[in-house]
Write a protein that holds these residues in place. Structure first.
Motif, PDB file in Angstrom:
ATOM      1  N   ALA A   1      48.881  48.437  41.756  1.00  0.00           N
ATOM      2  CA  ALA A   1      47.897  47.606  41.051  1.00  0.00           C
ATOM      3  C   ALA A   1      47.213  46.704  42.064  1.00  0.00           C
ATOM      4  CB  ALA A   1      48.575  46.776  39.969  1.00  0.00           C
ATOM      5  N   TRP A   2      45.900  46.596  41.973  1.00  0.00           N
ATOM      6  CA  TRP A   2      45.113  45.745  42.875  1.00  0.00           C
ATOM      7  C   TRP A   2      44.086  44.967  42.071  1.00  0.00           C
ATOM      8  CZ3 TRP A   2      39.766  46.076  43.309  1.00  0.00           C
ATOM      9  CH2 TRP A   2      39.187  45.226  44.257  1.00  0.00           C
ATOM     10  N   ILE A   3      43.853  43.721  42.457  1.00  0.00           N
ATOM     11  CA  ILE A   3      42.790  42.904  41.873  1.00  0.00           C
ATOM     12  C   ILE A   3      42.088  42.152  42.998  1.00  0.00           C
ATOM     13  CG2 ILE A   3      42.295  40.884  40.434  1.00  0.00           C
ATOM     14  CD1 ILE A   3      44.249  41.822  38.432  1.00  0.00           C
ATOM     15  N   GLY A   4      40.768  42.129  42.962  1.00  0.00           N
ATOM     16  CA  GLY A   4      39.960  41.409  43.938  1.00  0.00           C
ATOM     17  C   GLY A   4      38.491  41.537  43.574  1.00  0.00           C
TER      18      GLY A   4
ATOM     19  N   GLN B   1      38.282  54.648  46.096  1.00  0.00           N
ATOM     20  CA  GLN B   1      37.191  54.369  47.015  1.00  0.00           C
ATOM     21  C   GLN B   1      37.289  53.017  47.708  1.00  0.00           C
ATOM     22  OE1 GLN B   1      34.050  55.241  43.985  1.00  0.00           O
ATOM     23  NE2 GLN B   1      33.154  56.497  45.609  1.00  0.00           N
ATOM     24  N   ALA B   2      37.952  52.055  47.095  1.00  0.00           N
ATOM     25  CA  ALA B   2      37.989  50.698  47.644  1.00  0.00           C
ATOM     26  C   ALA B   2      39.045  50.594  48.733  1.00  0.00           C
ATOM     27  CB  ALA B   2      38.270  49.685  46.536  1.00  0.00           C
ATOM     28  N   LYS B   3      38.609  50.476  49.980  1.00  0.00           N
ATOM     29  CA  LYS B   3      39.535  50.276  51.100  1.00  0.00           C
ATOM     30  C   LYS B   3      39.680  48.771  51.316  1.00  0.00           C
ATOM     31  CE  LYS B   3      38.874  54.654  53.522  1.00  0.00           C
ATOM     32  NZ  LYS B   3      40.292  55.040  53.439  1.00  0.00           N
ATOM     33  N   ARG B   4      40.855  48.260  51.023  1.00  0.00           N
ATOM     34  CA  ARG B   4      41.094  46.823  51.089  1.00  0.00           C
ATOM     35  C   ARG B   4      42.348  46.532  51.910  1.00  0.00           C
ATOM     36  NH1 ARG B   4      37.163  44.126  47.574  1.00  0.00           N
ATOM     37  NH2 ARG B   4      38.435  42.285  47.966  1.00  0.00           N
ATOM     38  N   GLN B   5      42.467  45.297  52.322  1.00  0.00           N
ATOM     39  CA  GLN B   5      43.678  44.889  53.028  1.00  0.00           C
ATOM     40  C   GLN B   5      44.836  44.804  52.034  1.00  0.00           C
ATOM     41  OE1 GLN B   5      43.085  41.299  55.272  1.00  0.00           O
ATOM     42  NE2 GLN B   5      41.698  42.275  56.733  1.00  0.00           N
ATOM     43  N   PRO B   6      45.993  45.391  52.349  1.00  0.00           N
ATOM     44  CA  PRO B   6      47.124  45.356  51.417  1.00  0.00           C
ATOM     45  C   PRO B   6      47.997  44.118  51.544  1.00  0.00           C
ATOM     46  CG  PRO B   6      47.650  46.779  53.250  1.00  0.00           C
ATOM     47  CD  PRO B   6      46.234  46.315  53.475  1.00  0.00           C
ATOM     48  N   GLY B   7      47.798  43.310  52.584  1.00  0.00           N
ATOM     49  CA  GLY B   7      48.622  42.117  52.741  1.00  0.00           C
ATOM     50  C   GLY B   7      50.102  42.464  52.829  1.00  0.00           C
TER      51      GLY B   7
ATOM     52  N   SER C   1      44.770  37.194  53.258  1.00  0.00           N
ATOM     53  CA  SER C   1      44.250  35.925  53.742  1.00  0.00           C
ATOM     54  C   SER C   1      43.193  35.370  52.789  1.00  0.00           C
ATOM     55  CB  SER C   1      43.647  36.129  55.137  1.00  0.00           C
ATOM     56  OG  SER C   1      43.123  34.930  55.648  1.00  0.00           O
ATOM     57  N   ASP C   2      43.278  34.068  52.542  1.00  0.00           N
ATOM     58  CA  ASP C   2      42.358  33.384  51.630  1.00  0.00           C
ATOM     59  C   ASP C   2      42.457  33.927  50.209  1.00  0.00           C
ATOM     60  OD1 ASP C   2      40.459  31.367  51.157  1.00  0.00           O
ATOM     61  OD2 ASP C   2      38.785  32.772  51.317  1.00  0.00           O
ATOM     62  N   ARG C   3      43.540  34.639  49.934  1.00  0.00           N
ATOM     63  CA  ARG C   3      43.791  35.180  48.592  1.00  0.00           C
ATOM     64  C   ARG C   3      42.615  36.023  48.084  1.00  0.00           C
ATOM     65  NH1 ARG C   3      46.489  30.414  49.181  1.00  0.00           N
ATOM     66  NH2 ARG C   3      48.601  30.296  48.296  1.00  0.00           N
ATOM     67  N   ARG C   4      42.136  36.907  48.961  1.00  0.00           N
ATOM     68  CA  ARG C   4      41.018  37.771  48.577  1.00  0.00           C
ATOM     69  C   ARG C   4      41.471  39.026  47.860  1.00  0.00           C
ATOM     70  NH1 ARG C   4      36.194  37.534  52.959  1.00  0.00           N
ATOM     71  NH2 ARG C   4      36.161  35.289  53.279  1.00  0.00           N
ATOM     72  N   ASP C   5      42.717  39.416  48.052  1.00  0.00           N
ATOM     73  CA  ASP C   5      43.261  40.615  47.406  1.00  0.00           C
ATOM     74  C   ASP C   5      44.650  40.289  46.880  1.00  0.00           C
ATOM     75  OD1 ASP C   5      41.363  43.020  48.465  1.00  0.00           O
ATOM     76  OD2 ASP C   5      41.704  41.564  50.077  1.00  0.00           O
ATOM     77  N   ALA C   6      44.942  40.775  45.702  1.00  0.00           N
ATOM     78  CA  ALA C   6      46.284  40.632  45.123  1.00  0.00           C
ATOM     79  C   ALA C   6      46.793  42.021  44.763  1.00  0.00           C
ATOM     80  CB  ALA C   6      46.254  39.741  43.889  1.00  0.00           C
ATOM     81  N   TRP C   7      48.055  42.304  45.145  1.00  0.00           N
ATOM     82  CA  TRP C   7      48.633  43.632  44.961  1.00  0.00           C
ATOM     83  C   TRP C   7      50.027  43.537  44.360  1.00  0.00           C
ATOM     84  CZ3 TRP C   7      46.530  48.358  46.897  1.00  0.00           C
ATOM     85  CH2 TRP C   7      45.411  48.235  47.733  1.00  0.00           C
ATOM     86  N   PHE C   8      50.393  44.585  43.659  1.00  0.00           N
ATOM     87  CA  PHE C   8      51.802  44.906  43.444  1.00  0.00           C
ATOM     88  C   PHE C   8      51.924  46.424  43.413  1.00  0.00           C
ATOM     89  CE2 PHE C   8      55.642  46.012  41.106  1.00  0.00           C
ATOM     90  CZ  PHE C   8      56.577  45.307  41.871  1.00  0.00           C
ATOM     91  N   VAL C   9      52.834  46.932  44.237  1.00  0.00           N
ATOM     92  CA  VAL C   9      53.134  48.361  44.245  1.00  0.00           C
ATOM     93  C   VAL C   9      54.622  48.494  43.958  1.00  0.00           C
ATOM     94  CG1 VAL C   9      52.828  50.537  45.467  1.00  0.00           C
ATOM     95  CG2 VAL C   9      51.426  48.555  46.099  1.00  0.00           C
ATOM     96  N   GLY C  10      54.966  49.263  42.934  1.00  0.00           N
ATOM     97  CA  GLY C  10      56.362  49.373  42.538  1.00  0.00           C
ATOM     98  C   GLY C  10      56.697  50.754  42.020  1.00  0.00           C
ATOM     99  N   PHE C  11      57.991  50.969  41.782  1.00  0.00           N
ATOM    100  CA  PHE C  11      58.423  52.322  41.434  1.00  0.00           C
ATOM    101  C   PHE C  11      59.836  52.326  40.883  1.00  0.00           C
ATOM    102  CE2 PHE C  11      59.598  51.352  45.771  1.00  0.00           C
ATOM    103  CZ  PHE C  11      60.899  51.810  45.892  1.00  0.00           C
TER     104      PHE C  11
ATOM    105  N   GLY D   1      41.210  32.480  44.187  1.00  0.00           N
ATOM    106  CA  GLY D   1      41.585  31.142  43.724  1.00  0.00           C
ATOM    107  C   GLY D   1      42.886  30.692  44.366  1.00  0.00           C
ATOM    108  N   GLU D   2      43.064  29.405  44.483  1.00  0.00           N
ATOM    109  CA  GLU D   2      44.196  28.838  45.208  1.00  0.00           C
ATOM    110  C   GLU D   2      45.546  29.243  44.639  1.00  0.00           C
ATOM    111  OE1 GLU D   2      44.682  27.050  48.036  1.00  0.00           O
ATOM    112  OE2 GLU D   2      42.622  27.637  48.444  1.00  0.00           O
ATOM    113  N   THR D   3      45.630  29.455  43.349  1.00  0.00           N
ATOM    114  CA  THR D   3      46.930  29.754  42.727  1.00  0.00           C
ATOM    115  C   THR D   3      47.136  31.248  42.476  1.00  0.00           C
ATOM    116  OG1 THR D   3      46.050  29.432  40.495  1.00  0.00           O
ATOM    117  CG2 THR D   3      46.946  27.493  41.618  1.00  0.00           C
ATOM    118  N   GLU D   4      46.204  32.066  42.928  1.00  0.00           N
ATOM    119  CA  GLU D   4      46.269  33.497  42.631  1.00  0.00           C
ATOM    120  C   GLU D   4      46.971  34.246  43.773  1.00  0.00           C
ATOM    121  OE1 GLU D   4      45.534  34.482  39.751  1.00  0.00           O
ATOM    122  OE2 GLU D   4      44.314  32.828  38.991  1.00  0.00           O
ATOM    123  N   GLU D   5      48.081  34.884  43.448  1.00  0.00           N
ATOM    124  CA  GLU D   5      48.843  35.671  44.410  1.00  0.00           C
ATOM    125  C   GLU D   5      49.300  36.960  43.731  1.00  0.00           C
ATOM    126  OE1 GLU D   5      51.984  33.137  45.736  1.00  0.00           O
ATOM    127  OE2 GLU D   5      50.640  31.617  46.570  1.00  0.00           O
TER     128      GLU D   5
END
Length: 529
Positions: free
Chosen positions: A456-459, A190-196, A438-448, A467-471
């Motif tokens: 995986a998504w966190i936000g 359900q969560a539509k977010r920017q994937p960066g 942008s502004d580190r609002r979403d963090a992703w990793f997609v792998g296979f 946070g400044e160090t969160e990527e």
């Protein structure tokens, strides 16, 4: 599953005796739950302790009924257990759990708990247990593998994880948040977010079809474009790399491995926004969620974690677009099968033509004046065996060669790029891409690998900076690693073989220029035929 059956069968489905078998693997689902819980709690500890959830009258903590009543107001969440503090020493704490058992917390259990202050800052570290907790407080504790417990708190951040089988789209694990009872919002679907930057592989795949190669040099230099900001959209847009540095002419492979934003923008400009969006449609991304401007190169569209897992499954299975599904079969009260899944299948062994809607290869790339293109010879390859009948095959999204070259580049993202943390798995068959918005609002990793594709998504649900160090490589990638540790345990490495349509040449990793074996910095690069 319940919602889907209700839509198909109506309200009577809840009482008509249907038995539903899902595609979910219970072992992998449990692993996904643990991976999400663990990563969310790790993030939460990095950002400080927000305090107890309730303070009881100290006089009541010796009354079992009062303690039970307090704990009833605070149900267990995820893997966390509520407890009431009954004793506070200088460096240890005792608490009473829901079952009346005494929980001992040593210094290591709460030494992390620096106070969370405004603007995502932290207070001083605790010097004694009393700096963190007080008698009569209701707290949450996290059970550890060694039988001990650690002070915890229900995470304020949100998360999602979904894994599917790239061969047919079967969802094998899905987590929509920390605790379903606390929030019914299913962020995985359900969560539509920017994937960066996690969206960049689709940009690069489109560029390969346009004639770019992994060795094409593209300038990583400042760029100024009109109409990118301000309330009226008239301010200039000055995009930057995440580290605010620029690296000059960069081969396409290195640009994706290092996630260079300025290269991605120039690459999209050379490919063309329209052709790129049409190419992404083959992966299942609708144009309604994609911006019709160059910010698309930085992942400013709106997608769900399931969308991203489905898109990356195309790379994992050799170029086929599978449709995610989660109901394997439904039987009625008499045992009669009333629904049986029959999904179209990917066929990595099938060597057929490229998709009909592929980008016209006669349209060559338009590069900046300071870019060059490395050429590659054409080599004919024999057809592979056809194992899936044509009528059973999923639609082809991209050519097998395109999927292979992109997978090859994304393998480098893990081996020496932004996802190097995944090297801890000790495997060479995994590939993927990190993403940070942008502004580190979403963090992703997609792998296979060839057996599983997972996102995986966190936000935060109410968007704000993590946070400044969160990527992506620090914040979201651990979910994927923890899951894959279990999912791929004792599984042989599985990467699709190099298909027809791929040719190899020695080139310089730094310049993309033709080179030869044995030359310093030379790599045996993969090109589309």
């Amino acid at each position: 599953v319940r919602q889907d059956v209700l839509r198909e069968r109506g309200p009577a489905a809840l009482s008509d005796g249907y038995r539903v078998t899902t595609t979910v693997d219970s072992r992998l689902q449990a692993a996904a739950n643990r991976a999400v819980w663990r990563t969310m709690l790790e993030y939460d500890r990095r950002h400080g302790y927000r305090g107890a959830v309730e303070q009881l009258d100290v006089a009541t903590i010796s009354d079992p009924a009062a303690v039970r009543s307090a704990l009833k107001r605070h149900p267990d969440r995820g893997n966390l257990r509520a407890a009431v503090v009954t004793s506070v020493g200088s460096r240890d704490v005792k608490a009473q759990g829901r079952d009346g058992r005494v929980i001992d917390l040593g210094w290591d259990a709460f030494a992390w708990a620096r106070p969370a202050l405004p603007q995502d800052t932290l207070g001083p570290g605790p010097r004694s247990a009393g700096d963190v907790v007080a008698l009569g407080q209701v707290i949450y504790v996290e059970p550890l593998e060694d039988g001990q417990y650690r002070l915890a708190q229900v995470p304020a951040v949100g998360a999602a994880f979904v894994a599917l089988d790239p061969r047919d789209g079967a969802i094998v694990a899905l987590v929509g948040g920390f605790d379903f009872d606390a929030s019914k919002y299913n962020r995985a679907v359900q969560a539509k977010r920017q994937p960066g930057s996690a969206f960049k592989p689709f940009i690069y795949s489109a560029a390969l079809e346009k004639g770019f190669t992994p060795a094409t040099l593209i300038n990583d230099a400042p760029i100024v474009l009109p109409g990118g900001g301000g309330e009226d959209g008239t301010e200039e847009w000055r995009p930057q790399n995440i580290n605010k540095r620029f690296y000059g002419p960069t081969p396409l492979r290195e640009a994706l491995v290092r996630s260079r934003n300025l290269v991605s923008i120039r690459l999209l400009r050379g490919t063309g926004i329209g052709p790129a969006i049409r190419h992404m449609g083959a992966f299942g991304f609708g144009p309604e969620g994609l911006p019709l401007n160059l910010t698309l190169a930085l992942g400013t569209g709106q997608v769900t974690p399931l969308d991203m897992a489905r898109g990356f499954a195309v790379f994992a299975n050799g170029g086929w677009r599978v449709t995610p599904y989660f109901i394997q079969s439904v039987t009625d009260q008499s045992g009669k099968t009333v629904l049986a899944a029959d999904p179209p299948l990917a066929c990595p062994e099938c060597n057929d033509a490229a998709p009909a809607d592929a980008i016209d290869e006669s349209s060559r790339p338009t590069l900046d004046a300071d870019s060059t293109t490395a050429a590659a010879p054409v080599v004919e390859s024999p057809d592979a065996a056809v194992l899936v009948p044509p009528e059973k095959r999923a639609p082809r999204a991209i050519s097998a060669a395109n999927a292979y070259v992109m997978t090859d580049i994304m393998t480098d993202v893990v081996q020496r790029g932004t996802a190097q943390r995944a090297k801890a798995l000790g495997r060479t068959d995994i590939a993927g891409k990190t993403g940070t918005t942008s502004d580190r609002r979403d963090a992703w990793f997609v792998g296979f690998n060839a057996d599983l594709a997972a996102a995986a998504w966190i936000g935060f649900d109410q968007e704000r900076s993590l946070g400044e160090t969160e990527e992506g490589g620090r914040t979201a990638l651990p979910v994927w690693i923890y899951f894959m540790e279990e999912a791929l345990r004792d599984k042989p490495e599985h990467r699709l073989p190099e298909p027809p349509g791929v040719v190899r040449m020695w080139v310089s990793r730094e310049s993309g220029a033709l080179s030869s074996a044995g030359t310093g910095g030379a790599v045996f690069e993969a090109f589309l035929e």
